[in-house]
Design an enzyme around this catalytic site. Structure first.
Site, PDB file in Angstrom:
ATOM      1  N   CYS A 153       0.871  -1.186   0.000  1.00 24.73           N
ATOM      2  CA  CYS A 153       0.000   0.000   0.000  1.00 24.73           C
ATOM      3  C   CYS A 153       0.903   1.229   0.000  1.00 24.73           C
ATOM      4  CB  CYS A 153      -0.949  -0.022   1.203  1.00 24.73           C
ATOM      5  SG  CYS A 153      -0.104  -0.167   2.790  1.00 24.73           S
ATOM      6  N   GLY A 154       0.615   2.217   0.844  1.00 24.23           N
ATOM      7  CA  GLY A 154       1.452   3.403   0.914  1.00 24.23           C
ATOM      8  C   GLY A 154       2.640   3.220   1.840  1.00 24.23           C
TER       9      GLY A 154
END
Length: 391
Positions: A295-296
């Site tokens: 993800c981030g």
């Protein structure tokens, strides 16, 4: 056995948190039967029953401990913190896990796993014992967001009893008790939390991920599926990243599965297992092949992992999380100082995208959009060479 009926609202001195419970709620005090939680994802009713049967005390062995993992993105419009939300409303007797504090402080990346020694110190400071069954939960507002990351962290370090509440929003809506106010500083347990070993088989770090991405580009993926839990616009590069200066885009070969699609739009709980399975299959994922969730910064990747667990989608031993995720990939690349001209003869990558799509020649980790090349061979961008249209 004494029965104590709790009033709808109990006032107490400022040093004590206030408690809100349904008028008819009763808690049994005295000798109780030990009740274990059976599944990784638990409902508010299951947690409530477990807490009723296992009244938490400072000296009890094998307690049920609610653990609030409230965390907000750095660009939260109101500038709030997870601890603020914990103090505003929480499950009674809950403890707080600070996602921004329990990490590798020697790393430039936001949420890298701490060392086993620092993890043990954090557990002791929070007041968690090795034999506690921990139920991690999120904010009422977000439903499921950072709690799965904290639960995954506990599992990585071998904590035997870990669960995720599905979720605190339902807990409140169903009338289960809550409290508010500042918590007294927890007393560290006299018996230290033992320094654990780390299960490295569940984690992917940058050097390994770099090779995996290169294999993806060269058409030799070895069946490994890379899942990106960020929103669609962040994945395509249409929206900027919430951290200033971080390039947008995604890793080549990754599959976008926004974590928000895994949640009920109203309750923010995980969708039923069968619906989750159908969603994963609709994205082209194969449960028989290895999966790396990203993800981030490695937080919402764990939401996807929890959803896969709930859906029975693949073996847990076949799933990993890329610690650091997009931030780790791009920040690591951006810190390098690569100058000069691209050696196109050594770059035999087939691009699946338009000629506006570019890759870093030396570290072909990401797709970066919106850059115009000076010619049809290469372009210099921020002190490193990027090539386009290589075949």
């Amino acid at each position: 056995m004494a029965l104590i009926a709790l009033l709808a609202r109990v006032s107490s001195p400022l040093a004590k948190p206030s408690l809100t419970v349904p008028v008819r709620a009763q808690i049994q005090i005295g000798r109780t039967r030990r009740l274990h939680l059976q599944s990784y994802i638990v409902t508010p009713k299951e947690l409530s029953n477990a807490l009723t049967k296992n009244v938490p005390t400072k000296t009890a062995s094998g307690r049920i401990v609610p653990l609030c993992a409230a965390w907000l993105m750095p660009n939260d419009p109101q500038g709030r913190t997870g601890r603020q939300l914990f103090q505003e409303k929480r499950i009674p007797s809950a403890k707080f896990f600070d996602v921004d504090a329990v990490k590798d402080h020697g790393s430039p990346y936001p949420h890298m796993l701490p060392s086993p020694e620092n993890f043990a110190r954090a557990m002791q400071k929070i007041g968690i014992k090795k034999d506690d069954e921990v139920v991690v939960y999120d904010t009422q507002e977000l439903g499921l967001f950072s709690a799965p990351r904290v639960a995954w962290t506990l599992r990585v370090f071998g904590h035997p009893g870990v669960h995720v509440l599905n979720n605190f929003r339902l807990w409140v809506q169903q009338g289960h008790p809550t409290e508010d106010g500042k918590m007294e500083a927890p007393e560290e347990e006299s018996s230290h939390y033992p320094v654990p070993s780390m299960d490295a088989s569940t984690v992917v770090h940058f050097p390994e991920m770099k090779e995996i991405v290169k294999d993806q580009i060269n058409g030799n993926s070895k069946g490994i599926q890379i899942v990106d839990a960020r929103s669609g616009p962040r994945w395509t590069g249409a929206e900027p990243e919430p951290r200033p200066g971080l390039p947008n885009g995604h890793m080549p070969g990754s599959i976008n599965v926004p974590f928000s699609e895994l949640l009920d739009p109203t309750t923010k709980t995980l969708l039923p297992g069968q619906k989750l399975r159908q969603l994963f299959e609709s994205k082209g994922l194969d449960p028989e092949k290895p999966i790396i969730n990203s993800c981030g910064t490695g937080v919402t990747a764990a939401v996807v992992d929890a959803a896969m667990s709930e859906a029975g989608f693949g073996k847990s031993s076949n799933r990993k999380i890329y610690d650091g995720s997009w931030t780790n990939s791009e920040a690591d690349k951006g810190n390098r100082n690569i100058n000069g001209t691209a050696d196109l003869e050594s770059a035999r990558w087939t691009f699946e995208f338009s000629n506006a799509t570019i890759y870093d020649l030396v570290d072909p980790f990401s797709i970066i959009t919106g850059v115009e090349a000076s010619d049809n061979k290469h372009v210099i961008r921020e002190n490193y060479t990027i090539i386009i249209d290589a075949t």
